[in-house]
Write an enzyme that holds these catalytic residues in place. Structure first.
Site, mmCIF file in Angstrom:
data_model
loop_
_atom_site.group_PDB
_atom_site.id
_atom_site.type_symbol
_atom_site.label_atom_id
_atom_site.label_comp_id
_atom_site.label_asym_id
_atom_site.label_seq_id
_atom_site.Cartn_x
_atom_site.Cartn_y
_atom_site.Cartn_z
ATOM 1 N N ASN A 1 19.199 47.225 49.542
ATOM 2 C CA ASN A 1 18.834 48.366 50.395
ATOM 3 C C ASN A 1 18.204 49.492 49.575
ATOM 4 O OD1 ASN A 1 19.676 48.084 53.391
ATOM 5 N ND2 ASN A 1 21.344 47.132 52.241
ATOM 6 N N HIS B 1 26.112 50.100 57.496
ATOM 7 C CA HIS B 1 27.254 49.177 57.561
ATOM 8 C C HIS B 1 26.835 47.920 58.337
ATOM 9 C CE1 HIS B 1 31.446 47.991 57.548
ATOM 10 N NE2 HIS B 1 31.264 47.606 58.803
HETATM 11 C C1 GRF Z 1 24.905 46.083 52.827
HETATM 12 O O1 GRF Z 1 25.097 44.968 53.653
HETATM 13 C C2 GRF Z 1 25.428 47.321 53.455
HETATM 14 O O2 GRF Z 1 25.402 47.284 54.852
HETATM 15 C C3 GRF Z 1 26.846 47.372 52.989
HETATM 16 O O3 GRF Z 1 26.798 46.884 51.679
HETATM 17 C C4 GRF Z 1 25.720 45.973 51.545
HETATM 18 C C5 GRF Z 1 24.929 46.376 50.338
HETATM 19 O O4 GRF Z 1 23.957 45.409 49.995
HETATM 20 N N1 GRF Z 1 27.370 48.708 53.101
HETATM 21 P P1 GRF Z 1 22.858 45.751 48.916
HETATM 22 O O5 GRF Z 1 23.587 46.148 47.622
HETATM 23 O O6 GRF Z 1 22.003 46.870 49.425
HETATM 24 O O7 GRF Z 1 22.084 44.485 48.718
#
Ligand code: GRF
Length: 196
Positions: A14, A109
């Site tokens: 993300n 989330h």
């Molecule tokens: C995501 O699925 C987010 O929704 C949750 O933690 C995960 C993080 O994934 N809070 P990344 O590190 O961004 O790949």
């Protein structure tokens, strides 16, 4: 342009989606700092590649949450950070940061909150034999995934889904939704009523 800090603990897909959206001019923001509580996490490499400054720390080296949040706050203030984006930051935000930034912290989330809060939301949805799950972007308060909801998007659960396949589809949605919600938040005063 909004100066933001991204907090993350893991792979940082993300984080990457936000950086990419900025490069593609879909999102106007300045990611001035990555805050990471796991110094060896993949997200730290991604920050290096994108030349984003990083404050990585080991919480065990501090006596209390207040102690490390005080250090984080100093790092944020030194850079005039206006907004905090939690992208896989696996800790509750404490009162030190909330008292300065509440209303200016958002989290993503992997479920349709209030369903399946906390850890392993994807596994929880599969165990519950739910037919749909999704993604929520919400403001952060002192609870676990409890703050006011800003935007949600559903993801259908297929009979043949494994944790991996479902997680992958959820993440694809996250990578679209998060930058687009942030763009709305930073560059329009109100998000209420807008569908993503
Ligand atoms: C995501 O699925 C987010 O929704 C949750 O933690 C995960 C993080 O994934 N809070 P990344 O590190 O961004 O790949």
């Amino acid at each position: 342009m909004k100066k933001i800090a991204i907090f993350a603990s893991g792979s940082g897909s993300n984080f990457q989606a936000i950086i990419d959206a900025i490069h593609e001019k879909k999102l106007e923001a300045d990611v001035s700092l990555l805050v990471c509580d796991k110094p060896g996490a993949r997200v730290v490499e991604r920050a290096e590649q994108s030349e984003t400054e990083t404050f990585a720390f080991n919480p065990k080296e501090y006596e209390t949450k207040t102690a490390f949040e005080t250090e984080i706050l100093k790092q944020l203030k030194e850079r005039n950070i206006e907004f905090i984006v939690l992208a896989g930051y696996m800790r509750l935000i404490g009162s030190t940061l909330l008292s300065e930034y509440e209303g200016r912290i958002v989290n993503i989330h992997p479920s349709l909150l209030p369903a399946f809060p906390g850890k392993d939301a994807v596994g929880q949805a599969l165990d519950a034999k739910a037919e749909v799950t999704g993604v929520t972007v919400h403001y952060v308060d002192s609870g676990m995934d409890t703050g006011p909801i800003i935007a949600q998007k559903t993801v259908e659960i297929k009979k043949e889904d494994t944790r991996e396949t479902l997680q992958e589809r959820i993440q694809q949605v996250e990578h679209q939704l998060f930058p687009s919600v942030l763009e709305q938040l930073f560059n329009q005063e109100k998000v209420g009523g807008v569908s993503f």
